[in-house]
Design a protein around this motif. Structure first.
Motif, mmCIF file in Angstrom:
data_model
loop_
_atom_site.group_PDB
_atom_site.id
_atom_site.type_symbol
_atom_site.label_atom_id
_atom_site.label_comp_id
_atom_site.label_asym_id
_atom_site.label_seq_id
_atom_site.Cartn_x
_atom_site.Cartn_y
_atom_site.Cartn_z
ATOM 1 N N GLY A 196 37.915 24.154 40.797
ATOM 2 C CA GLY A 196 39.259 23.694 41.499
ATOM 3 C C GLY A 196 39.082 23.819 42.862
ATOM 4 O O GLY A 196 38.133 24.362 43.282
ATOM 5 N N PRO A 197 40.150 23.244 43.683
ATOM 6 C CA PRO A 197 40.202 23.405 45.002
ATOM 7 C C PRO A 197 40.118 24.747 45.406
ATOM 8 O O PRO A 197 41.193 25.326 44.891
ATOM 9 N N ALA A 198 39.518 25.113 46.648
ATOM 10 C CA ALA A 198 39.696 26.470 47.258
ATOM 11 C C ALA A 198 41.031 26.983 47.358
ATOM 12 O O ALA A 198 41.276 28.096 47.236
ATOM 13 N N LYS A 199 41.802 25.976 47.759
ATOM 14 C CA LYS A 199 43.161 26.400 48.261
ATOM 15 C C LYS A 199 44.035 26.977 47.104
ATOM 16 O O LYS A 199 44.761 28.127 47.127
ATOM 17 N N LEU A 200 43.728 26.289 45.731
ATOM 18 C CA LEU A 200 44.633 26.756 44.637
ATOM 19 C C LEU A 200 43.657 28.304 44.151
ATOM 20 O O LEU A 200 44.580 28.941 43.651
ATOM 21 N N ASN A 201 42.516 28.403 44.533
ATOM 22 C CA ASN A 201 41.731 29.617 44.149
ATOM 23 C C ASN A 201 42.050 30.898 44.918
ATOM 24 O O ASN A 201 41.798 31.899 44.479
ATOM 25 N N ARG A 202 43.118 30.863 45.802
ATOM 26 C CA ARG A 202 43.567 31.862 46.540
ATOM 27 C C ARG A 202 44.526 32.680 45.293
ATOM 28 O O ARG A 202 44.690 33.838 45.060
ATOM 29 N N GLY A 203 45.282 31.772 44.630
ATOM 30 C CA GLY A 203 46.036 32.081 43.531
ATOM 31 C C GLY A 203 47.177 33.089 43.782
ATOM 32 O O GLY A 203 47.558 33.346 45.007
ATOM 33 N N THR A 204 47.730 33.436 42.890
ATOM 34 C CA THR A 204 48.727 34.704 42.844
ATOM 35 C C THR A 204 48.709 35.966 42.525
ATOM 36 O O THR A 204 47.916 36.094 41.540
ATOM 37 N N ALA A 205 48.452 36.903 43.448
ATOM 38 C CA ALA A 205 47.969 38.341 43.048
ATOM 39 C C ALA A 205 48.945 39.152 42.123
ATOM 40 O O ALA A 205 50.079 39.475 42.394
ATOM 41 N N ASP A 206 48.772 38.942 40.824
ATOM 42 C CA ASP A 206 49.713 39.515 39.855
ATOM 43 C C ASP A 206 48.963 40.421 38.840
ATOM 44 O O ASP A 206 49.505 40.664 37.839
ATOM 45 N N GLY A 207 47.812 40.796 39.036
ATOM 46 C CA GLY A 207 46.961 41.443 38.218
ATOM 47 C C GLY A 207 46.733 40.742 37.024
ATOM 48 O O GLY A 207 46.500 41.493 36.066
#
Length: 207
Positions: A196-207
């Motif tokens: 996937g694109p790097a942008k999406l891979n920051r993701g959401t930090a929710d453990g």
DNA sequence: CTTGAGATGTTCT
DNA sequence: GAACATCTCAAGA
């Protein structure tokens, strides 16, 4: 080492719970050529009852009958006429749901995987659902395989340190045009094997 | 790193 | 016909 298949009961967990728990597990594949393995680093959940992106959402189709079957089996289908996607069937028989395995970090048998993927960079061998199936020599001929068997199975990853929950991130799913709002993609943050694109891979930090 | 076009066969409208 | 849970390659920033 505990490389034995995870038991059938493992796959009776709710789909979203399983999609997250599969991160860090090891996926094994045995063919006549040998055994290969990799650590799961990226998954997506598909739940037909409430998910317009899921196969069987509109109505049952012949292609995706396996999703209605017992959990702990492989649902494999041909996509874009050229590539295959591997899913883990979840939920009790009669319900249609599965977890797409989007990427693994290759561990055992990297030479064999590379031989199956001639022009591919070693780093990309298990990166993406289509490439993963090519590296593991999985096709629709393997659809329905019992994941507690000896051709395709999952195990704990005893040689890996426990996965830090803070490294688990979520995002929306990739390559779909419906269900765009559902945060049902799970991946390991800062892992080079994730697709996937790097942008999406920051993701959401929710453990 | 990014974007965009083309390949290819089953499913859906 | 159009869409599709994808990937490769080429070209540009």
């Amino acid at each position: 080492m505990n490389l034995l298949p995870l038991p059938p009961a493992y796959y009776t967990q709710p789909t979203l719970v399983l999609a997250r728990d599969l991160l860090g597990k090891t996926l094994w594949r045995r063919t006549a050529d040998g055994v290969v393995s990799g650590i799961i680093v990226e998954t997506e959940a598909y739940i037909s009852a409430c998910d317009p992106a899921s196969h069987n959402y509109r109505r049952p189709t012949k292609r995706s009958q396996t999703m209605f079957g017992p959990p702990g089996h492989a649902y494999i289908y041909l996509t874009y006429g050229m590539y295959h996607c591997l899913n883990v069937v979840t939920e009790p028989p009669g319900q249609s749901a599965a977890v797409l395995i989007r990427a693994i970090a290759p561990v055992a048998g990297r030479e064999l995987m590379a031989a199956r993927c001639p022009r591919r960079a070693p780093r990309d061998l298990g990166r993406g659902p289509g490439r993963l199936c090519q590296a593991l020599a999985l096709t629709i001929a393997d659809n329905g395989l019992d994941l507690t068997g000896d051709a395709l199975w999952l195990s704990h990853s005893p040689d890996m340190e426990p996965l830090d929950p803070a490294r688990v991130a979520t995002s929306t799913r990739i390559g779909i045009s419906q269900g765009l709002d559902l945060p049902w993609r799970f991946f390991i943050r800062a892992c080079r094997a994730v697709s996937g694109p790097a942008k999406l891979n920051r993701g959401t930090a929710d453990g």
